[in-house]
Design a protein around this motif. Structure first.
Motif, PDB file in Angstrom:
ATOM      1  N   PHE A  82     -18.579  -0.765  14.563  1.00  0.00           N
ATOM      2  CA  PHE A  82     -17.898  -1.657  13.628  1.00  0.00           C
ATOM      3  C   PHE A  82     -18.415  -1.435  12.206  1.00  0.00           C
ATOM      4  N   ARG A  83     -19.737  -1.370  12.048  1.00  0.00           N
ATOM      5  CA  ARG A  83     -20.311  -1.180  10.720  1.00  0.00           C
ATOM      6  C   ARG A  83     -19.887   0.159  10.117  1.00  0.00           C
ATOM      7  N   ALA A  84     -19.859   1.198  10.944  1.00  0.00           N
ATOM      8  CA  ALA A  84     -19.448   2.505  10.453  1.00  0.00           C
ATOM      9  C   ALA A  84     -18.010   2.480   9.956  1.00  0.00           C
ATOM     10  N   ASP A  85     -17.145   1.742  10.641  1.00  0.00           N
ATOM     11  CA  ASP A  85     -15.729   1.727  10.286  1.00  0.00           C
ATOM     12  C   ASP A  85     -15.428   0.746   9.148  1.00  0.00           C
ATOM     13  N   SER A  86     -16.054  -0.420   9.188  1.00  0.00           N
ATOM     14  CA  SER A  86     -15.777  -1.403   8.134  1.00  0.00           C
ATOM     15  C   SER A  86     -16.369  -0.986   6.804  1.00  0.00           C
ATOM     16  N   GLY A  87     -17.432  -0.186   6.842  1.00  0.00           N
ATOM     17  CA  GLY A  87     -18.059   0.264   5.610  1.00  0.00           C
ATOM     18  C   GLY A  87     -17.668   1.659   5.189  1.00  0.00           C
ATOM     19  N   SER A  88     -16.668   2.229   5.820  1.00  0.00           N
ATOM     20  CA  SER A  88     -16.284   3.615   5.554  1.00  0.00           C
ATOM     21  C   SER A  88     -15.421   3.743   4.307  1.00  0.00           C
ATOM     22  N   ARG A  89     -15.310   4.968   3.813  1.00  0.00           N
ATOM     23  CA  ARG A  89     -14.339   5.257   2.774  1.00  0.00           C
ATOM     24  C   ARG A  89     -12.947   5.005   3.345  1.00  0.00           C
ATOM     25  N   GLY A  90     -12.109   4.346   2.594  1.00  0.00           N
ATOM     26  CA  GLY A  90     -10.780   4.032   3.098  1.00  0.00           C
ATOM     27  C   GLY A  90     -10.663   2.644   3.673  1.00  0.00           C
ATOM     28  N   ALA A  91     -11.798   1.927   3.839  1.00  0.00           N
ATOM     29  CA  ALA A  91     -11.759   0.533   4.288  1.00  0.00           C
ATOM     30  C   ALA A  91     -11.827  -0.357   3.055  1.00  0.00           C
ATOM     31  N   VAL A  92     -10.801  -1.177   2.846  1.00  0.00           N
ATOM     32  CA  VAL A  92     -10.721  -1.978   1.623  1.00  0.00           C
ATOM     33  C   VAL A  92     -10.503  -3.447   1.975  1.00  0.00           C
ATOM     34  N   PRO A  93     -10.935  -4.357   1.130  1.00  0.00           N
ATOM     35  CA  PRO A  93     -10.699  -5.780   1.385  1.00  0.00           C
ATOM     36  C   PRO A  93      -9.210  -6.090   1.457  1.00  0.00           C
ATOM     37  N   TRP A  94      -8.859  -7.023   2.326  1.00  0.00           N
ATOM     38  CA  TRP A  94      -7.466  -7.414   2.489  1.00  0.00           C
ATOM     39  C   TRP A  94      -6.863  -7.868   1.160  1.00  0.00           C
ATOM     40  N   GLU A  95      -7.619  -8.598   0.354  1.00  0.00           N
ATOM     41  CA  GLU A  95      -7.084  -9.086  -0.913  1.00  0.00           C
ATOM     42  C   GLU A  95      -6.635  -7.943  -1.806  1.00  0.00           C
ATOM     43  N   ALA A  96      -7.401  -6.840  -1.813  1.00  0.00           N
ATOM     44  CA  ALA A  96      -7.033  -5.696  -2.637  1.00  0.00           C
ATOM     45  C   ALA A  96      -5.861  -4.924  -2.053  1.00  0.00           C
ATOM     46  N   PHE A  97      -5.778  -4.906  -0.736  1.00  0.00           N
ATOM     47  CA  PHE A  97      -4.720  -4.162  -0.053  1.00  0.00           C
ATOM     48  C   PHE A  97      -3.399  -4.922  -0.096  1.00  0.00           C
ATOM     49  N   ARG A  98      -3.481  -6.230  -0.116  1.00  0.00           N
ATOM     50  CA  ARG A  98      -2.332  -7.124   0.066  1.00  0.00           C
ATOM     51  C   ARG A  98      -1.231  -6.921  -0.970  1.00  0.00           C
ATOM     52  N   GLY A  99      -1.593  -6.655  -2.227  1.00  0.00           N
ATOM     53  CA  GLY A  99      -0.598  -6.642  -3.287  1.00  0.00           C
ATOM     54  C   GLY A  99       0.429  -5.537  -3.184  1.00  0.00           C
ATOM     55  N   ASP A 100       0.061  -4.400  -2.639  1.00  0.00           N
ATOM     56  CA  ASP A 100       0.963  -3.247  -2.642  1.00  0.00           C
ATOM     57  C   ASP A 100       1.642  -2.983  -1.304  1.00  0.00           C
ATOM     58  N   VAL A 101       1.320  -3.773  -0.283  1.00  0.00           N
ATOM     59  CA  VAL A 101       1.818  -3.466   1.042  1.00  0.00           C
ATOM     60  C   VAL A 101       3.255  -3.952   1.222  1.00  0.00           C
ATOM     61  N   SER A 102       4.054  -3.175   1.938  1.00  0.00           N
ATOM     62  CA  SER A 102       5.420  -3.560   2.288  1.00  0.00           C
ATOM     63  C   SER A 102       5.399  -4.175   3.679  1.00  0.00           C
ATOM     64  N   LEU A 103       5.995  -5.353   3.823  1.00  0.00           N
ATOM     65  CA  LEU A 103       5.915  -6.103   5.071  1.00  0.00           C
ATOM     66  C   LEU A 103       7.234  -6.053   5.838  1.00  0.00           C
ATOM     67  N   GLU A 104       7.104  -6.031   7.162  1.00  0.00           N
ATOM     68  CA  GLU A 104       8.265  -6.052   8.058  1.00  0.00           C
ATOM     69  C   GLU A 104       8.351  -7.415   8.735  1.00  0.00           C
ATOM     70  N   SER A 105       9.567  -7.802   9.096  1.00  0.00           N
ATOM     71  CA  SER A 105       9.750  -9.073   9.801  1.00  0.00           C
ATOM     72  C   SER A 105       9.684  -8.841  11.296  1.00  0.00           C
ATOM     73  N   ALA A 106       9.116  -9.800  12.017  1.00  0.00           N
ATOM     74  CA  ALA A 106       9.037  -9.727  13.482  1.00  0.00           C
ATOM     75  C   ALA A 106       8.730 -11.112  14.013  1.00  0.00           C
ATOM     76  N   ALA A 107       9.433 -11.486  15.073  1.00  0.00           N
ATOM     77  CA  ALA A 107       9.180 -12.772  15.718  1.00  0.00           C
ATOM     78  C   ALA A 107       8.207 -12.569  16.868  1.00  0.00           C
ATOM     79  N   PRO A 108       7.390 -13.566  17.175  1.00  0.00           N
ATOM     80  CA  PRO A 108       6.385 -13.397  18.235  1.00  0.00           C
ATOM     81  C   PRO A 108       6.988 -13.475  19.623  1.00  0.00           C
ATOM     82  N   SER A 109       6.300 -12.866  20.572  1.00  0.00           N
ATOM     83  CA  SER A 109       6.659 -13.048  21.980  1.00  0.00           C
ATOM     84  C   SER A 109       6.216 -14.440  22.395  1.00  0.00           C
ATOM     85  N   ARG A 110       7.069 -15.166  23.098  1.00  0.00           N
ATOM     86  CA  ARG A 110       6.738 -16.533  23.502  1.00  0.00           C
ATOM     87  C   ARG A 110       6.999 -16.767  24.990  1.00  0.00           C
TER      88      ARG A 110
END
Length: 587
Positions: free
Chosen positions: A346-374
């Motif tokens: 976990f530490r190797a992956d969360s601290g790796s190059r290419g791992a960024v905080p969600w807040e920084a990633f959030r602004g540029d991401v394109s989101l898809e719609s999907a309803a949950p399985s119930r």
């Protein structure tokens, strides 16, 4: 590495991505190996076994080399940086203490240059511009202004001393941002990729469970957290899991989450909403797979909770851990070695190059719609505490495929395989399973009948049945018939000889073996084998959901004619509901 959109994968029929060649791993003997960002680990610093062309003269004069010691070895090359103009390319040498670098020369067939006039020992990074070397590359870094440029198209590099050639390193077509480690498996690996060995722990006991029957098991473990939760997932849309994480965070528990930034099918609005909630509650959320990411997908599914770990075949979503769709396997392990190994991963992956905080990633991401399985399914398979003689942690691309291949190669009685799908007739693990059948081992393979893999799975079923009949092999394969007990097969598991179980995120295809971060555990013991073999056999036989007595006659009237016609009962996802589009079997 580029990511392929879910829309494109659906358009081309969800075909599997071809991967790299087979890589064998050794039988585990110890713990995880520390990584470094040049892709070289302490365990891999052995003499070059491939792409080395040491001459007879060099062999005869090694003891009397210019340094009076063994010559240095070329252990890694980074010819094609992502930076403009290939700034930051480097070579890694492993040199005995007291090595005089200036006694050696490097030749690429067009140009020859003497190494820097330095006395060194251990691991040395040689580069023309040390300031351009990517962050995280472990030194010492020796600047070599006359360094021979490394060709992206491939070349032959010769290291020599006054007595002749010491060794030759050859490569072809260097991928951007990847490191060649010729001393291990001659494969290119993304810069910063880990080099973990399998971790072994035990004996002890584990909590084995199946989904959708026991969704409360992972929730209860998370709720019990007192110090830490490290949760890794491919996708995360489960509000129930998010609520537990927020609750323990409010109690002062340190909570960290990593997810993939571009899952097949796209990041959904529901996932973004859940990650927003977690971030607002001071949960650390990082997205893996940005620029400089080491793996094609962060596909592992596990959590470390204090001194226990949950390892799953399922995603953190209602269809997975919520018990609303998929047949999955899971285990709770308290082995200190396994928990520590997962924490390091976990530490190797969360601290790796290419791992960024969600807040920084959030602004540029394109989101898809999907309803949950119930949907709701019967809880017919209870979780169980089972003894294990030992447990192993394996991860991809470091060691998982080779370890599973070795286990299959040693099968002597039976092999039970459950997979969403398999990456074709020539898949390396499938070939090993077929080889087991050729030795007389009884092999059964259960594949998903879900709409997005049904066509290709039927083709594979036909191929394997033809092979089995022609060669008279004890090899059987079929598509799952959920019978109302679950919607679709999503488990990725193997039971070998009734006493060895492999479960985790590892799909059987080259993309998973070579390009993704995957995590799986191997459980050794007859009790663990009996539990998961029972789950497998129930799904192998298929079945129907138990219903009130008043409806039995109606049910029989419907089911028997269908059975006579040889038709299957299927539960396809409804349009607009949450589903896991596997693409290259990524789900």
């Amino acid at each position: 590495m580029s990511r392929i959109s879910g829309a494109l994968l659906v358009a081309v029929g969800l075909t599997a991505i071809a991967g790299l060649s087979c890589v064998a791993a050794t039988t585990p003997t110890g713990g995880a190996v520390a990584i470094d960002e040049a892709g070289v680990s302490a365990a891999d610093r052995t003499s070059l076994s491939v792409d080395r062309t040491t001459s007879q003269a060099a062999n005869e004069t090694t003891a009397s080399s210019p340094n009076g010691t063994s010559p240095p070895e070329l252990t890694a090359a980074y010819p094609n940086p992502t930076a403009y103009g290939d700034e930051g390319e480097y070579l890694v040498l492993e040199a005995p203490n007291g090595t005089e670098l200036g006694a050696y020369r490097l030749d690429d067939g067009h140009r020859e240059a003497r190494l820097p006039d330095r006395t060194v020992g251990g691991r040395i990074v040689l580069t023309a511009n040390r300031s351009a070397v990517p962050d995280g590359v472990r030194g010492p870094i020796v600047e070599w202004s006359e360094m021979v440029p490394l060709s992206n198209a491939g070349e032959s590099l010769t290291l020599s001393d006054g007595n002749g050639t010491v060794e030759t390193l050859e490569y072809e077509d260097a991928p951007e941002g990847e490191v060649l480690r010729p001393d291990t498996d001659r494969r290119w690996r993304a810069l910063g990729a880990t080099s973990f060995e399998p971790v072994v722990g035990g004996p002890g006991s584990v909590r084995a469970f199946a989904l959708p029957d026991s969704p409360s098991v992972p929730l209860a473990v998370i709720e019990s957290a007192e110090r830490r939760v490290l949760l890794a997932g491919y996708t995360f849309t489960s509000e129930r899991v998010a609520e537990r994480l927020i609750a323990v965070r409010e109690r002062g528990v340190a909570v960290e989450v990593i997810v993939d930034g571009a899952p097949v099918g796209g990041l959904t609005e529901r996932s973004a909403a859940v990650l927003d909630r977690l971030t607002a509650a001071n949960v650390s959320v990082r997205v893996v797979g940005g620029d400089g990411g080491r793996y094609e997908f962060q596909h592992a599914k596990y959590a470390v909770v204090d001194d226990r770990a949950i390892v799953l075949t399922e995603n953190w979503k209602p269809a997975g851990v919520g018990g609303a769709s998929s047949r999955g396997w899971g285990v709770v392990v308290d082995s200190p070695a396994i928990v520590d190994g997962l924490s390091r991963t976990f530490r190797a992956d969360s601290g790796s190059r290419g791992a960024v905080p969600w807040e920084a990633f959030r602004g540029d991401v394109s989101l898809e719609s999907a309803a949950p399985s119930r949907r709701q399914y019967p809880a017919r398979i209870e979780s169980q505490s089972v003894a294990v003689e030992r447990a192993e942690l394996v991860v991809a691309p470091d060691n998982a495929a080779g370890r599973v291949q070795g286990l299959l190669a040693n099968a002597s009685d039976s092999v039970r395989i459950v997979q969403v799908s398999i990456g074709g007739r020539d898949d390396r693990l499938l070939r090993e399973a077929i080889a087991a059948a050729e030795r007389g081992v009884e092999v059964r393979i259960l594949l998903s009948g879900a709409w997005y893999v049904e066509e290709e799975n039927r083709r594979l079923v036909d191929q394997l049945r033809t092979l089995s009949a022609r060669e008279d092999l004890p090899l059987s394969v079929r598509l799952a018939e959920p019978g109302g007990r679950y919607e679709k097969i999503h488990a990725k598991g193997v039971v070998i000889d009734g006493e060895t179980v492999v479960l985790g995120s590892l799909n059987w295809n080259d993309n998973a073996y070579d390009d993704n971060r995957e995590v799986a555990v191997v459980l050794h013991g007859t009790e663990a084998g009996a539990y998961f073999r029972k789950v497998f056999e129930r799904d192998w036989r298929g079945g129907i959901t138990l219903v009130p007595a008043g409806t039995v006659l109606t049910l029989v009237a419907v089911v028997l004619p269908v059975a006579r016609l040889g038709r299957r009962v299927e539960f396809a996802s409804q349009p607009g509901t949450e589903r896991e589009v596997p693409g290259a079997r990524i789900d």
